[in-house]
Design a protein around this motif. Structure first.
Motif, PDB file in Angstrom:
ATOM      1  N   VAL A 285      -5.072   7.250  -2.893  1.00 12.75           N
ATOM      2  CA  VAL A 285      -5.300   6.462  -1.677  1.00 12.75           C
ATOM      3  C   VAL A 285      -6.475   5.501  -1.816  1.00 12.75           C
ATOM      4  O   VAL A 285      -6.363   4.310  -1.538  1.00 12.75           O
ATOM      5  CB  VAL A 285      -5.493   7.380  -0.451  1.00 12.75           C
TER       6      VAL A 285
ATOM      7  N   GLU B 225       0.835  -1.214   0.000  1.00 16.77           N
ATOM      8  CA  GLU B 225       0.000   0.000   0.000  1.00 16.77           C
ATOM      9  C   GLU B 225       0.862   1.253   0.000  1.00 16.77           C
ATOM     10  O   GLU B 225       0.623   2.188  -0.752  1.00 16.77           O
ATOM     11  CB  GLU B 225      -0.903   0.015   1.245  1.00 16.77           C
ATOM     12  N   GLU B 226       1.877   1.219   0.846  1.00 19.28           N
ATOM     13  CA  GLU B 226       2.785   2.358   0.975  1.00 19.28           C
ATOM     14  C   GLU B 226       3.459   2.692  -0.366  1.00 19.28           C
ATOM     15  O   GLU B 226       3.486   3.840  -0.801  1.00 19.28           O
ATOM     16  CB  GLU B 226       3.842   1.992   2.034  1.00 19.28           C
TER      17      GLU B 226
ATOM     18  N   ILE C 212       0.919   4.155  -2.869  1.00 17.73           N
ATOM     19  CA  ILE C 212       0.503   5.519  -2.540  1.00 17.73           C
ATOM     20  C   ILE C 212       1.606   6.510  -2.908  1.00 17.73           C
ATOM     21  O   ILE C 212       1.357   7.570  -3.466  1.00 17.73           O
ATOM     22  CB  ILE C 212       0.083   5.634  -1.048  1.00 17.73           C
TER      23      ILE C 212
END
Ligand code: GDP
Length: 301
Positions: free
Chosen positions: A47, A37-38, A41
């Motif tokens: 997001v 996810e990091e 993003i």
């Protein structure tokens, strides 16, 4: 190959991080997904898009009983392609066969609008079409001259009035000239005054009225030009323009200059407007039709 070259910055930061992640985590677990996810993003994927995508991946990994991170890679690629696959709209430009096609370009100053018009004029000429440009940005100093430079580079004429004149009148004259000269594609520049949304809307509406009075089904495309290096800003510009006037497609410029090429995915997913072309450099032939699979494979290979 152009795609791969143009996306090298994004690939360096994005795919390399994902590949690194896949090799560090043998097994896919909660922590792996958090790191994924990091990375997404940071690449400006957006997001909400990232959360949806990763949720989807988790479920799919569970369903297919995938535990090994390397085995997850094809699934990630598949999800990306799926996300970017335009739903109903066509990825292709709506170009008329045997009659005049009018394409309107909108976007704020500096995004690469003039450059894109020049590149597209060149592209259509290469396809054997007769092209004409309309200098509809009568507001910004130097805009007309700049369009003329690109017209010369591409070898196409520009219909212009003097600075400060009514852009709708320029477009009207350009349509008349296009008819006389049996032009196939008319590319119209417009001013990008986002600071004043009411003015922008009025100006674009007037141009629309003039075009539609002449050719009821035109403009055949209204292309919003966005600068990929501006990241989430591009997303908010797209929202504003989409409210001010209907957008049929996006040209995303300077994809070669950013490590945040994930913005394509955010635009697609959050706005539902197809990215039809991408700019991968400053030269005449640095414009490419956006191809979802080429894009995704260029990122991951
Ligand atoms: P406009 O104000 O929107 O008409 O923007 P311009 O067409 O003048 O472009 C602004 C700057 O962006 C110029 O220096 C262009 O060379 C550059 N530019 C436009 N498209 C691209 C692209 O796809 N890649 C790169 N690297 N630069 C671009």
């Amino acid at each position: 190959n152009k795609f791969k070259e143009g996306l090298s910055k994004t690939r360096d930061s994005f795919a390399d991080k994902i590949n690194d992640l896949l090799s560090r985590y043998r097994k896919v677990d909660e922590e792996f997904f958090e790191e994924l996810e990091e990375v997404l993003i940071q690449a400006d994927v957006g997001v909400q898009t990232v959360l949806d995508l990763v949720d989807d991946l988790k479920m799919e990994a569970k369903r297919q009983k995938i535990e090994d991170s390397e085995a997850l890679k094809p699934l990630i690629i598949e999800k990306f392609v799926e996300l970017l696959q335009p739903s109903a709209e066509n990825q292709e430009l709506n170009v008329q066969d045997g009659s005049l096609t009018v394409i309107l370009f909108v976007g704020v100053n500096g995004v690469g609008k003039t450059t894109t018009i020049g590149k597209m004029a060149h592209m259509f000429k290469q396809q054997g079409k007769k092209v004409l440009l309309a200098a509809g940005d009568t507001f910004r100093a130097g805009a007309i001259e700049q369009l003329e430079i690109w017209g010369e580079r591409a070898g196409v004429d520009v219909i212009k009035h003097h600075a400060g004149s009514d852009p709708a009148a320029v477009v009207y004259d350009a349509i008349q000239a296009a008819r006389k000269r049996e032009i196939d594609v008319l590319l119209c520049d417009t001013a990008g005054r986002l600071q004043n949304k009411v003015n922008l809307m009025q100006e674009l509406n007037k141009i629309y009225r003039v075009i539609q009075r002449e050719i009821p089904e035109a403009p055949h495309e209204t292309l919003l030009v966005l600068d990929a290096t501006t990241g989430q800003n591009a997303l908010s510009q797209a929202k504003t323009f989409n409210e001010a006037t209907g957008i049929s497609g996006i040209v995303l410029t300077k994809l070669d200059g950013t490590a945040k090429g994930g913005i394509v995915i955010a635009i697609r997913n959050e706005l539902g407007i197809p990215v039809k072309y991408v700019g991968l450099g400053e030269k005449l032939d640095d414009l490419q039709p956006f191809d979802v699979e080429q894009y995704v494979y260029a990122l991951f290979s």
